[in-house]
Design a protein around this motif. Sequence first.
Motif, PDB file in Angstrom:
ATOM      1  N   ASP A 118       0.828  -1.206   0.000  1.00  0.00           N
ATOM      2  CA  ASP A 118       0.000   0.000   0.000  1.00  0.00           C
ATOM      3  C   ASP A 118       0.865   1.259   0.000  1.00  0.00           C
ATOM      4  OD1 ASP A 118      -2.401  -1.332  -0.038  1.00  0.00           O
ATOM      5  OD2 ASP A 118      -2.610  -1.367   2.140  1.00  0.00           O
ATOM      6  N   ILE A 119       2.122   1.093   0.460  1.00  0.00           N
ATOM      7  CA  ILE A 119       3.016   2.239   0.596  1.00  0.00           C
ATOM      8  C   ILE A 119       4.261   2.098  -0.274  1.00  0.00           C
ATOM      9  CG2 ILE A 119       4.379   3.628   2.231  1.00  0.00           C
ATOM     10  CD1 ILE A 119       2.543   2.576   4.450  1.00  0.00           C
ATOM     11  N   TYR A 120       4.818   0.893  -0.321  1.00  0.00           N
ATOM     12  CA  TYR A 120       6.097   0.668  -0.988  1.00  0.00           C
ATOM     13  C   TYR A 120       5.895  -0.179  -2.245  1.00  0.00           C
ATOM     14  CZ  TYR A 120       7.613   2.264   3.587  1.00  0.00           C
ATOM     15  OH  TYR A 120       7.774   2.994   4.735  1.00  0.00           O
ATOM     16  N   ASP A 121       6.694   0.101  -3.267  1.00  0.00           N
ATOM     17  CA  ASP A 121       6.442  -0.474  -4.588  1.00  0.00           C
ATOM     18  C   ASP A 121       7.349  -1.639  -4.972  1.00  0.00           C
ATOM     19  OD1 ASP A 121       4.330   1.380  -5.587  1.00  0.00           O
ATOM     20  OD2 ASP A 121       5.896   2.869  -5.229  1.00  0.00           O
ATOM     21  N   TYR A 122       8.525  -1.737  -4.373  1.00  0.00           N
ATOM     22  CA  TYR A 122       9.458  -2.811  -4.743  1.00  0.00           C
ATOM     23  C   TYR A 122      10.118  -3.317  -3.468  1.00  0.00           C
ATOM     24  CZ  TYR A 122      13.727  -4.970  -6.669  1.00  0.00           C
ATOM     25  OH  TYR A 122      14.754  -5.836  -6.960  1.00  0.00           O
ATOM     26  N   LEU A 123       9.767  -4.529  -3.076  1.00  0.00           N
ATOM     27  CA  LEU A 123      10.264  -5.132  -1.844  1.00  0.00           C
ATOM     28  C   LEU A 123      11.065  -6.370  -2.194  1.00  0.00           C
ATOM     29  CD1 LEU A 123       7.397  -3.679  -1.306  1.00  0.00           C
ATOM     30  CD2 LEU A 123       7.418  -4.927   0.844  1.00  0.00           C
ATOM     31  N   LYS A 124      12.332  -6.311  -1.921  1.00  0.00           N
ATOM     32  CA  LYS A 124      13.214  -7.419  -2.255  1.00  0.00           C
ATOM     33  C   LYS A 124      13.183  -8.457  -1.136  1.00  0.00           C
ATOM     34  CE  LYS A 124      17.638  -8.091  -4.549  1.00  0.00           C
ATOM     35  NZ  LYS A 124      18.809  -7.388  -5.125  1.00  0.00           N
ATOM     36  N   LEU A 125      13.002  -9.715  -1.501  1.00  0.00           N
ATOM     37  CA  LEU A 125      12.845 -10.786  -0.515  1.00  0.00           C
ATOM     38  C   LEU A 125      14.133 -11.568  -0.291  1.00  0.00           C
ATOM     39  CD1 LEU A 125       9.413 -12.166  -1.771  1.00  0.00           C
ATOM     40  CD2 LEU A 125       9.824 -10.487   0.047  1.00  0.00           C
ATOM     41  N   GLU A 145       7.698  -8.767  16.164  1.00  0.00           N
ATOM     42  CA  GLU A 145       8.858  -8.963  17.041  1.00  0.00           C
ATOM     43  C   GLU A 145      10.033  -9.631  16.348  1.00  0.00           C
ATOM     44  OE1 GLU A 145       7.363 -13.160  19.098  1.00  0.00           O
ATOM     45  OE2 GLU A 145       7.345 -11.284  20.242  1.00  0.00           O
ATOM     46  N   SER A 146       9.799 -10.266  15.201  1.00  0.00           N
ATOM     47  CA  SER A 146      10.883 -10.980  14.527  1.00  0.00           C
ATOM     48  C   SER A 146      11.207 -10.452  13.128  1.00  0.00           C
ATOM     49  CB  SER A 146      10.530 -12.475  14.417  1.00  0.00           C
ATOM     50  OG  SER A 146       9.339 -12.670  13.673  1.00  0.00           O
ATOM     51  N   LEU A 147      10.513  -9.396  12.668  1.00  0.00           N
ATOM     52  CA  LEU A 147      10.696  -8.927  11.301  1.00  0.00           C
ATOM     53  C   LEU A 147      10.809  -7.407  11.248  1.00  0.00           C
ATOM     54  CD1 LEU A 147      10.798  -9.781   8.288  1.00  0.00           C
ATOM     55  CD2 LEU A 147       8.311  -9.459   8.223  1.00  0.00           C
ATOM     56  N   LEU A 148      11.923  -6.938  10.693  1.00  0.00           N
ATOM     57  CA  LEU A 148      12.151  -5.508  10.497  1.00  0.00           C
ATOM     58  C   LEU A 148      12.000  -5.166   9.021  1.00  0.00           C
ATOM     59  CD1 LEU A 148      15.369  -4.956  12.672  1.00  0.00           C
ATOM     60  CD2 LEU A 148      12.974  -4.705  13.359  1.00  0.00           C
ATOM     61  N   PHE A 149      11.503  -3.968   8.745  1.00  0.00           N
ATOM     62  CA  PHE A 149      11.353  -3.490   7.378  1.00  0.00           C
ATOM     63  C   PHE A 149      12.229  -2.261   7.189  1.00  0.00           C
ATOM     64  CE2 PHE A 149       9.395  -0.775   4.175  1.00  0.00           C
ATOM     65  CZ  PHE A 149       9.263  -1.655   3.113  1.00  0.00           C
ATOM     66  N   GLY A 150      12.903  -2.177   6.029  1.00  0.00           N
ATOM     67  CA  GLY A 150      13.766  -1.030   5.782  1.00  0.00           C
ATOM     68  C   GLY A 150      14.446  -1.131   4.430  1.00  0.00           C
ATOM     69  N   TYR A 151      15.709  -0.756   4.387  1.00  0.00           N
ATOM     70  CA  TYR A 151      16.459  -0.807   3.134  1.00  0.00           C
ATOM     71  C   TYR A 151      17.945  -0.930   3.433  1.00  0.00           C
ATOM     72  CZ  TYR A 151      17.384   4.160   4.083  1.00  0.00           C
ATOM     73  OH  TYR A 151      17.763   5.343   4.668  1.00  0.00           O
ATOM     74  N   ASP A 184      18.895  -8.136 -12.490  1.00  0.00           N
ATOM     75  CA  ASP A 184      19.039  -7.806 -11.072  1.00  0.00           C
ATOM     76  C   ASP A 184      19.772  -6.480 -10.890  1.00  0.00           C
ATOM     77  OD1 ASP A 184      21.374  -9.039 -12.021  1.00  0.00           O
ATOM     78  OD2 ASP A 184      21.908  -9.836 -10.048  1.00  0.00           O
ATOM     79  N   ASN A 185      20.748  -6.193 -11.749  1.00  0.00           N
ATOM     80  CA  ASN A 185      21.443  -4.898 -11.692  1.00  0.00           C
ATOM     81  C   ASN A 185      20.496  -3.765 -12.057  1.00  0.00           C
ATOM     82  OD1 ASN A 185      24.595  -6.186 -13.018  1.00  0.00           O
ATOM     83  ND2 ASN A 185      23.746  -6.321 -10.971  1.00  0.00           N
ATOM     84  N   TYR A 186      19.690  -3.983 -13.089  1.00  0.00           N
ATOM     85  CA  TYR A 186      18.762  -2.948 -13.552  1.00  0.00           C
ATOM     86  C   TYR A 186      17.786  -2.546 -12.445  1.00  0.00           C
ATOM     87  CZ  TYR A 186      14.622  -1.003 -15.820  1.00  0.00           C
ATOM     88  OH  TYR A 186      13.540  -0.212 -16.127  1.00  0.00           O
ATOM     89  N   LEU A 187      17.249  -3.521 -11.743  1.00  0.00           N
ATOM     90  CA  LEU A 187      16.249  -3.231 -10.721  1.00  0.00           C
ATOM     91  C   LEU A 187      16.811  -2.395  -9.574  1.00  0.00           C
ATOM     92  CD1 LEU A 187      14.377  -6.665 -10.528  1.00  0.00           C
ATOM     93  CD2 LEU A 187      13.535  -4.531 -11.503  1.00  0.00           C
ATOM     94  N   GLU A 188      18.125  -2.400  -9.411  1.00  0.00           N
ATOM     95  CA  GLU A 188      18.761  -1.674  -8.306  1.00  0.00           C
ATOM     96  C   GLU A 188      19.262  -0.293  -8.731  1.00  0.00           C
ATOM     97  OE1 GLU A 188      19.723  -3.240  -5.032  1.00  0.00           O
ATOM     98  OE2 GLU A 188      18.270  -4.795  -5.498  1.00  0.00           O
ATOM     99  N   GLN A 196      12.532   2.883  -5.736  1.00  0.00           N
ATOM    100  CA  GLN A 196      13.489   2.507  -4.706  1.00  0.00           C
ATOM    101  C   GLN A 196      13.280   1.054  -4.286  1.00  0.00           C
ATOM    102  OE1 GLN A 196      16.000   4.172  -3.667  1.00  0.00           O
ATOM    103  NE2 GLN A 196      15.582   6.342  -4.076  1.00  0.00           N
ATOM    104  N   VAL A 197      14.351   0.429  -3.848  1.00  0.00           N
ATOM    105  CA  VAL A 197      14.276  -0.956  -3.395  1.00  0.00           C
ATOM    106  C   VAL A 197      14.267  -0.991  -1.869  1.00  0.00           C
ATOM    107  CG1 VAL A 197      16.782  -1.181  -3.675  1.00  0.00           C
ATOM    108  CG2 VAL A 197      15.387  -3.225  -3.402  1.00  0.00           C
ATOM    109  N   TYR A 198      13.345  -1.772  -1.317  1.00  0.00           N
ATOM    110  CA  TYR A 198      13.240  -1.963   0.123  1.00  0.00           C
ATOM    111  C   TYR A 198      13.448  -3.441   0.439  1.00  0.00           C
ATOM    112  CZ  TYR A 198      11.393   2.765   0.164  1.00  0.00           C
ATOM    113  OH  TYR A 198      11.257   4.117   0.005  1.00  0.00           O
ATOM    114  N   SER A 199      13.746  -3.720   1.679  1.00  0.00           N
ATOM    115  CA  SER A 199      14.028  -5.101   2.060  1.00  0.00           C
ATOM    116  C   SER A 199      13.650  -5.308   3.520  1.00  0.00           C
ATOM    117  CB  SER A 199      15.509  -5.431   1.826  1.00  0.00           C
ATOM    118  OG  SER A 199      16.335  -4.503   2.521  1.00  0.00           O
TER     119      SER A 199
END
Length: 249
Positions: A118-125, A145-151, A184-188, A196-199
């Motif tokens: 809803d907020i972020y467009d590209y989330l790398k897993l 408690e076990s998962l952080l979101f960021g970049y 993979d290079n292009y997406l970054e 932007q890429v988030y993870s």
Amino acid sequence: MMFGETTVMKTFVISLKNSPRRERVVNLLNSTSLEYEFFDAISINDPKFHLYDKSNPMKTYFRKGFVLKATEVACFASHYALWERCIEIGQPIVILEDNIGLVEGGDEYIKSLYKRTDIYDYLKLSSIPNHSAPPIFHEIERINESLLFGYNNQETAGTTGYIITVKAARAFIQGATEFIDPVDNYLEKPWLHGIQVYSSLPEPCYRENVVSEIGQRKDKSNRSTLIRISKEIYRTYELFKRKRSWHTS
């Protein structure tokens, strides 16, 4: 329109038709809560391999010092086709490759991250360090408690798994008028497409130790002095562009 909380998550696994890798993926994902379907990867022998015309070997050579293998172009084309699929169905999608591995609880991590579309467009897993120094993770929020979101503070390699929105899919397609880099290079490279890429930490997926179907990727032998100079100039240019565009806000 909000998708993360209300829409059934669609997951596509890129895999060559009749690939022996599929059995491993079926055994892996059938043991999770993920619903998925296979997406037949574009093969270099496929008559639909028209996207090969998007490659520009000379431009890649002068910028990177190597040319993309036909299998790399086909890999790019497979992801490109799924970006088109994302736009067609009109909702965020999860894209996995058939070399995927999952950490414990990875399926639930993916579902939690999907809600952030809803907020972020590209989330790398899943990511592979691209430099000698490992990336530094910057936290935006704690999902649970076990998962952080960021970049990460720098680009990473790999397309083993990621989530995209329709906005990202459109931007990736508009930016990929030519296939110059491996996908993979292009997406970054946010300066090429504005995304932007988030993870997350931990990452839900990792690349399993299976034989690559792309093969040896980069032949850097016998590069002339001109190509070495050209590559270094373009590398400096990209460092400048990355500094100005990588999570500047």
